[in-house]
Motif scaffolding. Structure first.
Motif, PDB file in Angstrom:
ATOM      1  N   CYS A  47       9.675   3.519   8.640  1.00  0.00           N
ATOM      2  CA  CYS A  47       8.287   3.705   9.075  1.00  0.00           C
ATOM      3  C   CYS A  47       7.770   5.085   8.703  1.00  0.00           C
ATOM      4  O   CYS A  47       6.610   5.245   8.298  1.00  0.00           O
ATOM      5  N   ALA A  48       8.629   6.095   8.848  1.00  0.00           N
ATOM      6  CA  ALA A  48       8.203   7.469   8.598  1.00  0.00           C
ATOM      7  C   ALA A  48       7.921   7.737   7.123  1.00  0.00           C
ATOM      8  O   ALA A  48       7.235   8.704   6.790  1.00  0.00           O
ATOM      9  N   CYS A  49       8.422   6.888   6.252  1.00  0.00           N
ATOM     10  CA  CYS A  49       8.157   7.045   4.818  1.00  0.00           C
ATOM     11  C   CYS A  49       6.785   6.492   4.425  1.00  0.00           C
ATOM     12  O   CYS A  49       6.361   6.649   3.274  1.00  0.00           O
ATOM     13  N   LEU A  50       6.109   5.856   5.360  1.00  0.00           N
ATOM     14  CA  LEU A  50       4.813   5.242   5.077  1.00  0.00           C
ATOM     15  C   LEU A  50       3.682   6.122   5.605  1.00  0.00           C
ATOM     16  O   LEU A  50       3.796   6.734   6.658  1.00  0.00           O
ATOM     17  N   ASP A  51       2.596   6.150   4.856  1.00  0.00           N
ATOM     18  CA  ASP A  51       1.435   6.967   5.213  1.00  0.00           C
ATOM     19  C   ASP A  51       0.391   6.088   5.890  1.00  0.00           C
ATOM     20  O   ASP A  51      -0.239   5.245   5.231  1.00  0.00           O
ATOM     21  N   PRO A  52       0.170   6.258   7.194  1.00  0.00           N
ATOM     22  CA  PRO A  52      -0.813   5.410   7.880  1.00  0.00           C
ATOM     23  C   PRO A  52      -2.255   5.697   7.471  1.00  0.00           C
ATOM     24  O   PRO A  52      -3.166   4.991   7.910  1.00  0.00           O
ATOM     25  N   SER A  66       1.099   3.163  18.930  1.00  0.00           N
ATOM     26  CA  SER A  66      -0.338   3.389  18.988  1.00  0.00           C
ATOM     27  C   SER A  66      -1.020   2.965  17.696  1.00  0.00           C
ATOM     28  O   SER A  66      -2.128   2.410  17.713  1.00  0.00           O
ATOM     29  N   LEU A  67      -0.384   3.208  16.570  1.00  0.00           N
ATOM     30  CA  LEU A  67      -0.929   2.773  15.285  1.00  0.00           C
ATOM     31  C   LEU A  67      -0.959   1.251  15.180  1.00  0.00           C
ATOM     32  O   LEU A  67      -1.611   0.699  14.296  1.00  0.00           O
ATOM     33  N   GLU A  72      -2.718   0.179   2.402  1.00  0.00           N
ATOM     34  CA  GLU A  72      -1.589  -0.675   2.031  1.00  0.00           C
ATOM     35  C   GLU A  72      -0.317  -0.257   2.764  1.00  0.00           C
ATOM     36  O   GLU A  72       0.462  -1.107   3.215  1.00  0.00           O
ATOM     37  N   GLN A  73      -0.099   1.038   2.877  1.00  0.00           N
ATOM     38  CA  GLN A  73       1.100   1.499   3.571  1.00  0.00           C
ATOM     39  C   GLN A  73       0.994   1.248   5.080  1.00  0.00           C
ATOM     40  O   GLN A  73       1.997   0.968   5.729  1.00  0.00           O
ATOM     41  N   TRP A  74      -0.216   1.347   5.614  1.00  0.00           N
ATOM     42  CA  TRP A  74      -0.398   1.023   7.029  1.00  0.00           C
ATOM     43  C   TRP A  74      -0.097  -0.462   7.269  1.00  0.00           C
ATOM     44  O   TRP A  74       0.509  -0.823   8.281  1.00  0.00           O
ATOM     45  N   ARG A  92     -14.048  -0.896   5.838  1.00  0.00           N
ATOM     46  CA  ARG A  92     -13.540  -2.255   6.106  1.00  0.00           C
ATOM     47  C   ARG A  92     -12.029  -2.242   6.259  1.00  0.00           C
ATOM     48  O   ARG A  92     -11.473  -2.990   7.070  1.00  0.00           O
ATOM     49  N   ASP A  93     -11.363  -1.405   5.484  1.00  0.00           N
ATOM     50  CA  ASP A  93      -9.901  -1.313   5.587  1.00  0.00           C
ATOM     51  C   ASP A  93      -9.477  -0.901   6.993  1.00  0.00           C
ATOM     52  O   ASP A  93      -8.404  -1.292   7.465  1.00  0.00           O
ATOM     53  N   TRP A  94     -10.303  -0.116   7.655  1.00  0.00           N
ATOM     54  CA  TRP A  94      -9.942   0.415   8.965  1.00  0.00           C
ATOM     55  C   TRP A  94     -10.700  -0.268  10.103  1.00  0.00           C
ATOM     56  O   TRP A  94     -10.766   0.260  11.209  1.00  0.00           O
ATOM     57  N   ALA A  95     -11.242  -1.452   9.845  1.00  0.00           N
ATOM     58  CA  ALA A  95     -12.033  -2.157  10.857  1.00  0.00           C
ATOM     59  C   ALA A  95     -11.230  -2.439  12.124  1.00  0.00           C
ATOM     60  O   ALA A  95     -11.779  -2.456  13.226  1.00  0.00           O
ATOM     61  N   ALA A  96      -9.926  -2.652  11.977  1.00  0.00           N
ATOM     62  CA  ALA A  96      -9.095  -2.944  13.154  1.00  0.00           C
ATOM     63  C   ALA A  96      -9.124  -1.801  14.154  1.00  0.00           C
ATOM     64  O   ALA A  96      -9.054  -2.020  15.371  1.00  0.00           O
ATOM     65  N   PHE A  97      -9.260  -0.569  13.657  1.00  0.00           N
ATOM     66  CA  PHE A  97      -9.279   0.588  14.557  1.00  0.00           C
ATOM     67  C   PHE A  97     -10.651   0.795  15.214  1.00  0.00           C
ATOM     68  O   PHE A  97     -10.801   1.657  16.075  1.00  0.00           O
TER      69      PHE A  97
END
Length: 307
Positions: free
Chosen positions: A262-267, A226-227, A271-273, A8-13
């Motif tokens: 942005c680069a400090c965040l883990d996609p 793209s993300l 939560e970081q995405w 569900r967290d990745w439903a957008a993708f």
């Protein structure tokens, strides 16, 4: 329950973007298999790479299809493919039934098929060694990531049995790439900024630091876009890079700060995405503008307006 929550967290993708939407070809995308091996063997044989695959077909035929490298959307790519042949996406196409494009087109088409089946997928932009050989130079590359219910995995449909056989590669179609085989540009930017890697490594044959820094930044822009639902062409440029010499060292504090945040965040972390999305949409530096400039190696400078 945990797997369901993660999905569900990745439903957008799992939803098509305006770029990946197959449009009238949705049923054909749905008919394709999403088994990784099958994707590599079928989707991996839809595109002739405009640099490495020139000898697989007649020279005149290849030249007549070079315009296809600027096809931006899955709908346009599929339209060109099916104009050549009605071969289903589930079948391996012979070289003369393929369009001319590059790694981004294969990655986009793979992501589109996965999304058609409600599998979360995304196109990542970055670098890899040519044909995944550690001794070869690092060059720009795009690959597909998909969520298998527990984690994100990288799939490069270009690594199919045809390519593996042609270049005698130590790879298996549809299986995970070797560790470090593909380097997404967003975390790569952080590694270069912290000194874990050297920008000069990505500066081409001369190893120029400025060129390397600008190159990593360019694909970090594309990776971030793209993300956030916009899969650019490899030669799209926007933001400060549009007005910067491609070999310049970046010294603009606002641009460096935007990329660093942005680069400090883990996609791979929901939560970081979510935070990455907030930063992207709030940034006049990183956000894709209404009109995108593209430096096509075939057609020259082109401008494309988002719908």
């Amino acid at each position: 329950m945990k797997d369901e929550a993660l999905s569900r967290d990745w439903a957008a993708f799992a939803r098509q973007t305006s770029i990946s939407d197959p449009g009238p070809y949705a049923s054909r995308a749905l008919a394709a298999s999403v088994v990784p091996f099958d994707l590599a063997e079928s989707i991996g044989r839809t595109v002739l790479n405009f640099v490495t695959d020139r000898t697989l077909v007649d020279r005149a035929q290849f030249a007549s299809r070079l315009w296809q490298i600027d096809l931006r959307t899955t709908e346009a790519i599929l339209g060109a493919l099916f104009a050549i042949s009605e071969t289903p996406l589930s079948d391996a196409r012979p070289p003369d039934e393929r369009i001319v494009g590059n790694c981004r087109d294969v990655a986009l088409l793979c992501a589109s098929v996965l999304r058609a089946h409600q599998v979360p997928a995304r196109v990542r932009y970055g670098f890899s060694h040519r044909f995944y050989r550690p001794g070869e130079p690092l060059q720009e590359h795009a690959a597909t990531e998909f969520f298998d219910g527990q984690q994100w995995r990288t799939l490069d449909c270009r690594a199919n049995s045809e390519v593996i056989g042609l270049y005698d590669l130590d790879l298996v179609p549809g299986q995970d790439l070797p560790d470090g085989g593909f380097l997404p540009a967003l975390p790569l930017w952080r590694e270069c900024r912290t000194g874990a890697r050297d920008f000069a490594t990505f500066g081409g044959p001369g190893g120029d630091r400025g060129q390397g820094m600008s190159a990593v930044a360019k694909y970090a822009y594309q990776d971030i876009a793209s993300l956030n639902g916009f899969e650019p062409l490899m030669w799209d440029v926007w933001g400060p890079a549009l007005f910067r010499h491609p070999q310049a060292v970046i010294d603009d504090d606002d641009e460096l700060d935007a990329l660093d945040q942005c680069a400090c965040l883990d996609p791979d972390d929901p939560e970081q995405w979510a935070r990455l999305k907030e930063l992207y949409h709030a940034s006049d530096v990183l956000r894709v503008p209404a009109v995108v400039t593209s430096f096509s190696p075939h057609a020259g400078v082109r401008r494309w307006r988002q719908a």
